[in-house]
Design a protein around this motif. Structure first.
Motif, PDB file in Angstrom:
ATOM      1  N   PHE A   2       0.830  -1.211   0.000  1.00 13.15           N
ATOM      2  CA  PHE A   2       0.000   0.000   0.000  1.00 13.15           C
ATOM      3  C   PHE A   2       0.859   1.253   0.000  1.00 13.15           C
ATOM      4  O   PHE A   2       0.664   2.159  -0.821  1.00 13.15           O
ATOM      5  CB  PHE A   2      -0.947   0.011   1.201  1.00 13.15           C
ATOM      6  N   TRP A  30      -7.978  -4.095   0.418  1.00 22.24           N
ATOM      7  CA  TRP A  30      -6.862  -4.262   1.348  1.00 22.24           C
ATOM      8  C   TRP A  30      -7.282  -4.915   2.655  1.00 22.24           C
ATOM      9  O   TRP A  30      -6.516  -4.914   3.628  1.00 22.24           O
ATOM     10  CB  TRP A  30      -6.211  -2.906   1.610  1.00 22.24           C
ATOM     11  N   GLU A  47      -2.692  -7.935  -2.394  1.00 26.46           N
ATOM     12  CA  GLU A  47      -1.253  -7.695  -2.374  1.00 26.46           C
ATOM     13  C   GLU A  47      -0.490  -8.891  -2.940  1.00 26.46           C
ATOM     14  O   GLU A  47       0.513  -8.726  -3.651  1.00 26.46           O
ATOM     15  CB  GLU A  47      -0.807  -7.397  -0.942  1.00 26.46           C
TER      16      GLU A  47
END
Length: 429
Positions: free
Chosen positions: A253, A317, A323
């Motif tokens: 992030f 997220w 990710e």
């Protein structure tokens, strides 16, 4: 039949300052995910992503649904910095989903809607906190187009546009700016140590962990750690400009996570809204949040539509799956570029970058621009970077499918082939 737009309207009415419409000479009418379409119905794969403002692609379904629902309910659009429900929800979600899991403690400032707004506020606050005037920035850095942000930007063409001297800044060499052997931070420390260097202890050091416009230059994690240590030693504030490199673009992030550093101030914009709506944040360690009420403000800092989509974007997220996807596809992108450089030595190429913020630097003058132009003619949008546009860069949406990546790869290879091996024009004798 729908009437087609006359391209002359842009030349007749719009300022000469326009740039991207010159690189991509068509009229776009529709976008979805990692694709765009023009008025002729031609489909394009988007490896540009709004220069990093569309990390989640175009018109994300969840964000669109939430935004339309909010608009139809007559929700507040403009509110300066008044308290609104969307702002409260965003702040809570941002803290719970992003900051707390990363053990980060920041106050959130809404400085105005653009990247240059957050940089201006960061520079102003650093000077207020320390009582010092100078800022150290780095070669090839890009931080925005307003006067303060321009003063810490390296590009001479952009700086010249200010029309006045840009002062109270000192430029130091970025990681590997001179060579792999030279420790640029030893050079910086010598200037700080020596009272005869002419360099005063600055209020702040500002940097991008991966320089976007400056040529996709990725600083080593050890270098970033050392910068943080220098800042702590000299009581200098560390500002990380994550406007382009953040929000997953380099794999995590925040772009600085893998380096294990915790900047004093973080600048965010571009993809923080998730949907391409204007929004910027300045994250400030609580002990440095010494603003007086209204000391820095802006009419459009309370963009509630952006709060709605930014909150929806945080759903990506909630766990590690997004990710992990970025990490896996990043390997494929980097491997593809390494193969291209090996297969086409005529490029005299070097692969640069990290995550989904990568490119190929070509030592051949003008070649990167030719590759980008060839790609556009074949239905792929990407731009160039670097002081001499020597890098063609890949900025796919983080949500792109494997199939979309492969389609893009094919077009890029065809474009490189065409650029380095142009076909001879056949003429009649």
């Amino acid at each position: 039949m729908t009437q087609k737009t006359d391209m002359n309207i842009f030349a007749q009415m719009e300022s000469e300052v326009r740039s991207y419409c010159r690189s991509f000479p068509t009229v776009f009418t529709k976008a979805k995910g990692h694709k765009m379409w023009d008025e002729e119905g031609k489909e394009y794969i988007d490896f540009f992503s709004g220069a990093g403002a569309l990390n989640y692609g175009h018109n994300d379904p969840l964000m669109k649904e939430k935004l339309v629902e909010y608009i139809l309910s007559d929700g507040i659009t403009h509110s300066l910095d008044m308290a609104t429900t969307p702002k409260a929800v965003f702040l809570e979600e941002f803290n719970n989903t992003i900051l707390k899991p990363r053990d980060l403690n920041y106050k959130v400032m809404f400085p105005g809607p653009t990247g240059t707004n957050t940089v201006e506020s960061a520079l102003k606050l650093a000077r207020k906190v320390t009582g010092r005037t100078d800022i150290i920035s780095f070669t090839n850095g890009f931080h925005g187009m307003t006067i303060g942000a321009l003063s810490v930007t390296g590009n001479s063409f952009k700086r010249k546009g200010a029309g006045i001297p840009l002062t109270n800044t000192v430029t130091m060499p970025y990681d590997n700016f001179v060579s792999d052997e030279l420790d640029t931070l030893e050079y910086l420390e010598r200037f700080l140590d020596d009272g005869g260097s002419g360099v005063a202890i600055p209020a702040a050091i500002i940097l991008e962990t991966v320089q976007g416009e400056g040529g996709i230059n990725a600083a080593r994690f050890e270098w970033l750690k050392k910068v943080e240590a220098i800042c702590k030693r000299w009581d200098i504030l560390l500002i990380v400009d994550d406007v382009q490199a953040g929000i997953g673009r380099t794999g995590t992030f925040f772009s600085f996570e893998q380096a294990g550093i915790k900047p004093d101030i973080v600048c965010l914009s571009k993809s923080i809204s998730g949907y391409g709506l204007p929004l910027a944040l300045t994250l400030i360690k609580p002990e440095y949040d010494i603003w007086e009420p209204g000391e820095h403000n802006g009419t459009f800092r309370g963009n509630n539509h952006a709060f709605i989509t930014a909150t929806a974007a945080l759903s990506y997220w909630k766990d590690d799956s997004f990710e992990n996807k970025i990490a896996e596809q990043s390997k494929r992108i980097y491997s593809f570029l390494e193969d291209i450089v090996a297969k086409y030595p005529q490029l005299e190429g070097e692969v640069r970058g990290r995550g989904f913020m990568v490119g190929v630097c070509s030592a051949k003058e003008g070649l990167a621009g030719k590759v980008a132009a060839e790609a556009f003619s074949r239905g792929l949008i990407m731009e160039t970077a670097g002081p001499n546009d020597e890098v063609f860069k890949l900025f796919p949406a983080l949500t792109i499918t494997d199939e979309g990546l492969e389609q893009g790869f094919r077009i890029i290879e065809e474009s490189v082939e065409s650029a380095v091996n142009p076909k001879e024009l056949v003429t009649n004798a």
